[in-house]
Structure formats: C-alpha cells, structure tokens
Design a protein around this motif. Structure first.
Motif, mmCIF file in Angstrom:
data_model
loop_
_atom_site.group_PDB
_atom_site.id
_atom_site.type_symbol
_atom_site.label_atom_id
_atom_site.label_comp_id
_atom_site.label_asym_id
_atom_site.label_seq_id
_atom_site.Cartn_x
_atom_site.Cartn_y
_atom_site.Cartn_z
ATOM 1 N N LEU A 32 0.872 -1.177 0.000
ATOM 2 C CA LEU A 32 0.000 0.000 0.000
ATOM 3 C C LEU A 32 0.909 1.227 0.000
ATOM 4 O O LEU A 32 1.788 1.338 0.864
ATOM 5 N N SER A 35 1.519 7.175 -2.757
ATOM 6 C CA SER A 35 1.883 7.806 -4.033
ATOM 7 C C SER A 35 1.536 6.896 -5.201
ATOM 8 O O SER A 35 1.486 5.676 -5.056
ATOM 9 N N GLY A 44 19.999 11.608 -2.902
ATOM 10 C CA GLY A 44 21.139 11.791 -3.792
ATOM 11 C C GLY A 44 21.123 10.766 -4.925
ATOM 12 O O GLY A 44 21.620 11.008 -6.013
ATOM 13 N N TRP A 46 22.590 7.639 -4.748
ATOM 14 C CA TRP A 46 23.860 6.924 -4.820
ATOM 15 C C TRP A 46 23.681 5.569 -4.131
ATOM 16 O O TRP A 46 23.140 5.490 -3.035
ATOM 17 N N ASP A 271 13.725 3.261 6.756
ATOM 18 C CA ASP A 271 13.724 4.506 7.535
ATOM 19 C C ASP A 271 12.689 4.467 8.650
ATOM 20 O O ASP A 271 12.830 5.147 9.666
ATOM 21 N N GLU A 282 23.663 7.009 4.215
ATOM 22 C CA GLU A 282 23.151 6.087 3.196
ATOM 23 C C GLU A 282 22.009 5.277 3.811
ATOM 24 O O GLU A 282 22.171 4.627 4.836
ATOM 25 N N ALA A 287 17.809 0.000 4.127
ATOM 26 C CA ALA A 287 16.358 -0.198 3.949
ATOM 27 C C ALA A 287 16.117 -1.540 3.264
ATOM 28 O O ALA A 287 15.260 -2.329 3.681
HETATM 29 C C1 LIG Z 1 18.416 14.586 0.713
HETATM 30 C C2 LIG Z 1 18.606 13.108 0.930
HETATM 31 C C3 LIG Z 1 19.577 12.450 0.202
HETATM 32 C C4 LIG Z 1 19.758 11.065 0.359
HETATM 33 N N1 LIG Z 1 20.692 10.454 -0.417
HETATM 34 C C5 LIG Z 1 20.864 9.117 -0.300
HETATM 35 C C6 LIG Z 1 21.763 8.452 -1.170
HETATM 36 O O1 LIG Z 1 22.375 9.052 -2.058
HETATM 37 N N2 LIG Z 1 21.923 7.115 -1.004
HETATM 38 C C7 LIG Z 1 21.244 6.402 -0.037
HETATM 39 O O2 LIG Z 1 21.461 5.196 0.086
HETATM 40 N N3 LIG Z 1 20.357 7.025 0.781
HETATM 41 C C8 LIG Z 1 20.125 8.344 0.659
HETATM 42 N N4 LIG Z 1 19.202 8.971 1.430
HETATM 43 C C9 LIG Z 1 18.392 8.153 2.365
HETATM 44 C C10 LIG Z 1 17.326 7.361 1.592
HETATM 45 O O3 LIG Z 1 16.597 8.221 0.744
HETATM 46 C C11 LIG Z 1 16.346 6.661 2.554
HETATM 47 O O4 LIG Z 1 17.052 6.090 3.622
HETATM 48 C C12 LIG Z 1 15.547 5.567 1.816
HETATM 49 O O5 LIG Z 1 14.668 6.137 0.874
HETATM 50 C C13 LIG Z 1 14.727 4.736 2.799
HETATM 51 O O6 LIG Z 1 13.901 3.839 2.089
HETATM 52 P P1 LIG Z 1 12.505 3.361 2.721
HETATM 53 O O7 LIG Z 1 11.973 2.341 1.791
HETATM 54 O O8 LIG Z 1 12.685 3.025 4.143
HETATM 55 O O9 LIG Z 1 11.568 4.665 2.717
HETATM 56 P P2 LIG Z 1 11.101 5.613 1.528
HETATM 57 O O10 LIG Z 1 11.997 5.499 0.371
HETATM 58 O O11 LIG Z 1 10.917 6.943 2.170
HETATM 59 O O12 LIG Z 1 9.679 5.035 1.091
HETATM 60 C C14 LIG Z 1 8.571 5.155 1.946
HETATM 61 C C15 LIG Z 1 7.301 5.028 1.118
HETATM 62 O O13 LIG Z 1 6.198 5.035 2.035
HETATM 63 C C16 LIG Z 1 5.121 5.750 1.469
HETATM 64 N N5 LIG Z 1 4.275 6.264 2.552
HETATM 65 C C17 LIG Z 1 4.590 7.182 3.488
HETATM 66 N N6 LIG Z 1 3.531 7.415 4.288
HETATM 67 C C18 LIG Z 1 2.532 6.626 3.851
HETATM 68 C C19 LIG Z 1 1.184 6.423 4.265
HETATM 69 N N7 LIG Z 1 0.647 7.109 5.281
HETATM 70 N N8 LIG Z 1 0.420 5.535 3.591
HETATM 71 C C20 LIG Z 1 0.931 4.834 2.529
HETATM 72 N N9 LIG Z 1 2.204 5.010 2.082
HETATM 73 C C21 LIG Z 1 3.000 5.875 2.744
HETATM 74 C C22 LIG Z 1 5.816 6.874 0.693
HETATM 75 O O14 LIG Z 1 4.983 7.366 -0.354
HETATM 76 C C23 LIG Z 1 7.073 6.180 0.160
HETATM 77 O O15 LIG Z 1 6.895 5.692 -1.161
HETATM 78 C C24 LIG Z 1 18.977 10.342 1.294
HETATM 79 C C25 LIG Z 1 17.993 11.002 2.031
HETATM 80 C C26 LIG Z 1 17.804 12.377 1.854
HETATM 81 C C27 LIG Z 1 16.753 13.077 2.653
#
Ligand SMILES: Cc1cc2nc3c(=O)[nH]c(=O)nc-3n(C[C@H](O)[C@H](O)[C@H](O)COP(=O)(O)OP(=O)(O)OC[C@H]3O[C@@H](n4cnc5c(N)ncnc54)[C@H](O)[C@@H]3O)c2cc1C
Length: 387
Positions: A32, A35, A44, A46, A271, A282, A287
């Motif tokens: 679910l 987006s 970034g 990377w 995250d 990173e 994740a």
């Molecule tokens: C500026 C910046 C630069 C970064 N650069 C890097 C990099 O170069 N390399 C790297 O390894 N990491 C980088 N990171 C960290 C990286 O982006 C995150 O750690 C990573 O995206 C975590 O993945 P995730 O699947 O846990 O969460 P996310 O990628 O945040 O995915 C979470 C998903 O949950 C969905 N969601 C949220 N709330 C709800 C809700 N209520 N109901 C349904 N869906 C929901 C969102 O739409 C999203 O699609 C960076 C972070 C930032 C802020």
C-alpha cells in the motif's frame, strides 16, 4: 473485503525488498503506498553494488533504458579546502534516479499493488489486522519512511526524534548547463562541513545533476545550503543558478534505531525503523537489507506472528549493522573544542590515507561488509523447520 498474508505500508526500497523476498516465499503480499509510481523521492541517488547484488539485479539489465551511472572514484574535501581524488579503477558505486529505481523495484517485487492509497486505519482483528477497513492481513510491515504511520501506531513520534536533515535538487541539464558543469559522472564530489556535522555532494548521472547537503542538526540548514551553492558557483564547479529549488527531508540514523520495531503481527523496516548508516546517511542499502530480514523473519514465523516469535528481528538488525554507535562528528564534538574542530577536520580530509580508507572505504562503501545474501531455499527451510 480483500485478504492477504502480508500487507506492507510503503513501496520504497525497504517495502519492495521485503515484498520481493516474501513473494518468493509464497506469501500473498500487498503493498500500500500513498503515491502513484513512478514518484519523486528526495535523495542523492547513490547506491553501492551490494544493493543490486542482494536483490539479484543484473546491472546490465537495470541499466537498459534507465540511468545507471558507474562511479569509479570520489573527490573529497572540507568545503573550500584542498581536495583529494580517490580512484579505484573499477565500478565501486552507481548513481540512480529514485523515480526510476523505486518504480523498478516495486513492479519487480511481484506484490499486489494498492497505489495512491494512504494508510488511514489499522485495527487489530483476531490474530490479524483490518487495514483501511478494506483489507484483512495476517501480518503488517511498516516501511513508510521516517514518518511511517505504522511506526506512529507503535508509539514513535518523529517530531521529537533527532534526525538528520537534508536538502537536495535534481535536474536535467541541457547543453548549456552541461557545458557549464565541471562535475564528472564517474567521480562524484563530497564536501564535508568544517564542524563535521554534515556534508554536501554533487552527483552527475548522465545528463542529470544532483546537488545536496545533509546535517545532523537542523539549525541553520538553509544558510549552509545557500553558502554551499555560492561556493560551487565561485569555484566554477557549476556556472549557473540552480534551475529547480532544493527540497528537504529528515530521517533517523542507525545510532537512533527506533525503540519499538516489533509487536504482535507487525515489524518496521527501512527509515521507518531508523537504520540508515550514521556516517554517510546512506539509507537505501539498510532499507533493502532490513526489508529482506523482515521478510525472512515473517517467513520463519510460519504463521505464528506473536511479538515473541518475531522478536529476533531486532537482534538480526543489530548483528547485521553492528551495535549502533556515535558518529565521528559527535565523538569529536564531545572531545574537541569547536575552534580546533575546523582545523582538525581540514587536516584529516586533506590526508589521502584517511580520505580513502576511513571516509570512503569504511563510512561510504562499507567495503568490509559483503552484500546481504539470503540463500535460495532458506525461507522454505525455515518454514519446514518451524512446522
Ligand atoms: C536529501 C537526501 C539524500 C539522500 N541520499 C541518499 C543516497 O544518495 N543514497 C542512499 O542510500 N540514501 C540516501 N538517502 C536516504 C534514503 O533516501 C532513505 O534512507 C531511503 O529512501 C529509505 O527507504 P525506505 O523504503 O525506508 O523509505 P522511503 O523510500 O521513504 O519510502 C517510503 C514510502 O512510504 C510511502 N508512505 C509514506 N507514508 C505513507 C502512508 N501514510 N500511507 C501509505 N504510504 C506511505 C511513501 O509514499 C514512500 O513511497 C537520502 C535522504 C535524503 C533526505
């Protein structure tokens, strides 16, 4: 009412990796996400090769028709100080675009997708859950990022947590911008803040440029970012104003792994759990790895999803990522007077050995940690032994 074995909230890298492994273990899995995909993600972009390896993705396959920038070295420095170029003569990282990468992982996971749908309610029902009043699920994984509603359900309050804060802009360069950009795709640039409480970056991926800055304290972030962009222009790294505004986001680092990440019928990953690497920020690799470990935990529980049965997940995360520790900036900040800190960090980052072996190999590439591999059949074996 729809029904599934596993419902994952969040289709980012953590959620997709979890789904990919769960589906391969024959769990009926739904993702679910609020987006519609492809979606932009502040990042970034990377990644290390270990990310592709863990998910058994062939870089040649991924790179066909998508941006996959090979990275063979890094240029590092303290902002506005002497730069050190570190080269490896082989691909040690890649630059990807999150809009493409996350969409690819999501579709490849094999999960049933409910996109454009936020989590609005999560209710316990018997030994499972009713999600949004519409989907019955035996097990829920929260992978909704830093502000994940499932983490909130478990008691997390993102507003009270100390998170890393970052801003970035990613844009396509036309011929004029390309000609005025001195950053090389194969050698991205990292610029550390003098107080070592953050760093900035320039990543060029084909015709895209990604510029950003992240810090351990939110205080003064806009000024740090504005000063950094001015520095890039003054030193002719870029000869133009940024064509798109910076966007910001916050997330937790591994040293702050969230208090409660497991309960009856529920786990957090990515995250949402707070597992990004402390030194580099990173978060994609942790994740994905935590998503894979979450799926393994669910498969091994073999239908008994009590908190006690799932509890080993936290220990697995700690074993995989090491005991969460303070980062160098915090340690230095604790021991070294502020006035000396700038001078020390400039010295350290001008040193080639330190920049290569500590900053890049250890903090950024995690060169000493092989990709997480879950051997085929482990899920099935663990189910059989649990039965
Ligand atoms: C500026 C910046 C630069 C970064 N650069 C890097 C990099 O170069 N390399 C790297 O390894 N990491 C980088 N990171 C960290 C990286 O982006 C995150 O750690 C990573 O995206 C975590 O993945 P995730 O699947 O846990 O969460 P996310 O990628 O945040 O995915 C979470 C998903 O949950 C969905 N969601 C949220 N709330 C709800 C809700 N209520 N109901 C349904 N869906 C929901 C969102 O739409 C999203 O699609 C960076 C972070 C930032 C802020």
């Amino acid at each position: 009412m729809d029904a599934c074995d596993l419902l994952i909230v969040g289709g980012g890298p953590g959620g997709s990796a979890c789904a990919w492994r769960a589906v391969s273990g024959r769990l009926d899995t739904v993702i679910l996400d609020r987006s519609q995909f492809p979606r932009h993600k502040v990042c970034g972009g990377w990644i290390t090769p270990a990310v592709l390896e863990s998910l058994e993705i062939d870089p040649r396959h991924y790179g066909a028709g998508r941006t996959l920038q090979p990275i063979t070295g890094f240029r590092t420095s303290c902002i506005d100080s002497r730069e050190v170029e570190i080269t490896y003569g082989k691909t040690v990282s890649y630059g990807i675009r999150r809009s493409e990468f996350d969409d690819y992982l999501l579709r490849r996971s094999g999960a049933r997708l409910h996109l454009g749908a936020s989590l609005t309610s999560l209710e316990r029902s018997g030994d499972g859950w009713i999600v949004n009043g519409q989907i019955r699920a035996r097990m829920v994984v929260g992978a909704g990022g830093h502000f994940c509603p499932v983490a909130r359900f478990l008691g997390a309050d993102a507003r009270k947590e100390v998170a890393v804060v970052a801003q970035e802009a990613e844009f396509e360069m036309d011929a004029r911008l390309r000609a005025a950009c001195a950053i090389e795709g194969e050698v991205p640039e990292l610029y550390f803040c003098r107080d070592m409480r953050g760093y900035a970056w320039c990543f060029r991926k084909d015709d895209y440029l990604n510029i950003g800055l992240g810090r351990l304290d939110a205080h003064g972030l806009p000024k740090h970012v504005a000063d950094f962009v001015e520095f890039l222009k003054r030193t002719k790294k870029i000869g133009f104003d940024l064509p798109s505004p910076m966007q910001g986001h916050a997330y937790l680092l591994l040293r702050d792994i969230r208090g409660k990440i497991v309960d009856d019928g529920v786990l957090l990953a990515g995250d949402s759990a707070g597992v990004a690497y402390s030194q580099s920020g990173e978060g994609i690799r942790p994740a994905i790895e935590s998503g894979l470990l979450a799926a393994e935990t669910v498969l091994a529980a073999n239908g008994n999803y009590s908190a006690a049965r799932l509890a080993g997940y936290r220990a697995q995360l700690e074993a995989r990522f090491g005991n969460p520790r303070g980062d160098l900036a915090t340690e230095l900040g604790r021991r070294v007077p502020v006035k000396l800190l700038g001078a020390i960090s400039r010295q350290l980052l001008a040193n080639r050995w330190f920049s290569r072996h500590v900053v890049i190999d250890k903090w950024f590439l995690h060169a000493d940690q092989p990709a997480l591999k879950v051997p085929a059949g482990v899920a099935a074996d663990s189910q059989a032994s649990a039965a």
